[in-house]
Motif scaffolding. Structure first.
Motif, short mmCIF file in Angstrom:
data_model
loop_
_atom_site.label_atom_id
_atom_site.label_comp_id
_atom_site.label_asym_id
_atom_site.label_seq_id
_atom_site.Cartn_x
_atom_site.Cartn_y
_atom_site.Cartn_z
N TRP A 162 0.86 -1.10 0.13
CA TRP A 162 -0.05 -0.13 -0.08
C TRP A 162 0.86 1.33 -0.04
O TRP A 162 1.85 1.26 0.83
CB TRP A 162 -0.81 -0.17 1.22
N VAL A 163 0.36 2.32 -0.75
CA VAL A 163 1.23 3.55 -0.58
C VAL A 163 0.07 4.60 0.13
O VAL A 163 -0.92 4.79 -0.35
CB VAL A 163 1.39 4.18 -2.10
N VAL A 164 0.59 5.55 0.73
CA VAL A 164 0.28 6.63 1.28
C VAL A 164 0.51 7.83 0.96
O VAL A 164 1.78 7.91 0.92
CB VAL A 164 -0.05 6.29 2.91
N HIS A 165 -0.18 8.98 0.85
CA HIS A 165 0.58 10.25 0.75
C HIS A 165 -0.12 11.15 1.99
O HIS A 165 -1.24 11.17 2.13
CB HIS A 165 -0.09 11.14 -0.54
N ALA A 166 0.90 11.66 2.46
CA ALA A 166 0.33 12.44 3.78
C ALA A 166 -0.37 13.87 3.20
O ALA A 166 -0.07 14.16 2.04
CB ALA A 166 1.38 12.93 4.69
N SER A 167 -1.27 14.51 3.98
CA SER A 167 -1.68 15.77 3.43
C SER A 167 -0.58 16.83 3.30
O SER A 167 0.44 16.69 4.06
CB SER A 167 -2.89 16.10 4.38
N SER A 168 -0.84 17.83 2.69
CA SER A 168 0.29 18.95 2.54
C SER A 168 0.39 19.61 3.80
O SER A 168 1.49 19.88 4.23
CB SER A 168 -0.26 20.09 1.52
#
Ligand SMILES: Cc1cc2nc3c(=O)[nH]c(=O)nc-3n(C[C@H](O)[C@H](O)[C@H](O)COP(=O)(O)OP(=O)(O)OC[C@H]3O[C@@H](n4cnc5c(N)ncnc54)[C@H](O)[C@@H]3O)c2cc1C
Length: 260
Positions: A162-168
């Motif tokens: 799984w890949v996650v992006h944190a919010s800005s």
């Protein structure tokens, strides 16, 4: 993107975001296959490209553009040129210092644009687990902006990932974490939204300092005919890879006219 599909460099990815609106649950996106870099590698076929070098200075004394470069593989810095024209397809924040000594007006444009950072996490598991969604976007005020089952995309092989992006906002507030600290924090946030996830067998985080354009430039590209200097990239238009493509395409057309 349809043009790339027959080459194997791209494929349509269908996924469920688990939202309650049935019209929105099955979504489609184009992705590079077997990974995102395949697209750029395909487009770069046949071109002479130098990678893993940092351009530290660009200069032009009237006989063409020269680039000063640092390479991690070489002890000494190198210089290349002269070239008839120069295009900087870099994030605005990285283009600005190169432009400042040679093109003040273009440097001002680059300085006005603003790009948000993004901490991204990658988690690998020894088994697949069921979730109500394959990918989901979250609100700007949450820690995570996006989570996706990477192995659900076409062409991906290997163990469950799984890949996650944190919010800005989260990425900005946590810019100085070490990769290990960020990976642990991102996995804790992931566990909140994907409680089905077991302990990962491997986790990693990477900080993209210039990830998503927040304040774009006011035109899709810049071309200075006297200097023979062009600027393109997503920061000219907006925070999507399509923007980078459109910007480069428009600059290319302008350069073809300029060069006759
Ligand atoms: C984690 C993450 C996920 C993303 N996911 C999506 C997505 O799902 N969909 C989408 O549409 N967009 C996504 N994006 C945005 C997309 O990647 C960008 O819009 C796109 O890559 C911008 O392309 P570009 O050519 O303008 O710049 P870049 O891709 O940033 O390319 C610029 C290159 O120049 C190099 N560079 C900078 N300075 C120098 C220097 N001095 N010397 C040499 N090289 C230099 C950089 O290292 C970089 O390789 C994502 C971005 C990130 C960070």
């Amino acid at each position: 993107m349809e043009d790339f599909a027959p080459t194997g460099a791209a494929a349509l990815w269908e996924f469920d975001d688990g939202m309650t609106d049935p019209a929105r649950t099955q979504l489609q996106r184009w992705v590079g296959t077997p990974g995102m870099s395949a697209l750029a590698r395909h487009m770069a076929g046949g071109l002479a490209i130098k990678t893993s070098v940092l351009v530290t200075r660009v200069r032009n004394k009237g006989d063409g553009w020269r680039l000063d470069m640092d390479s991690p593989d070489q002890d000494q810095s190198a210089s290349e040129g002269p070239f008839d024209a120069l295009v900087l397809a870099l994030p605005a924040e990285q283009a600005a210092p190169l432009l400042a000594p040679v093109a003040a007006a273009l440097a001002v444009e680059a300085t006005a644009a603003r790009t948000a950072p993004c901490w991204a996490g990658l988690f690998a598991f020894d088994r697949r687990f069921n979730t109500p969604f394959e990918a989901r976007r979250f609100g700007a005020d949450e820690a995570l902006a996006w989570v996706v089952r990477e192995t659900g995309k076409p062409g991906r092989t290997g163990s469950e990932a799984w890949v996650v992006h944190a919010s800005s906002a989260w990425s900005r507030a946590n810019l100085d974490l070490t990769p290990q600290q960020a990976a642990d924090a991102l996995f804790s946030a992931f566990r909140v939204v994907v409680p089905e996830a077991p302990q990962p067998i491997w986790l990693q985080a990477h900080r993209w300092r210039y990830a998503f354009v927040e304040t774009p430039a006011s035109s899709p590209f810049a071309w200075d005919d006297d200097l023979r200097l062009g600027l393109c990239g997503d920061w000219r238009i907006g925070a999507r890879v399509e923007a980078a493509w459109r910007s480069g395409d428009r600059l290319g057309a302008a350069m073809r006219s300029a060069f006759g």
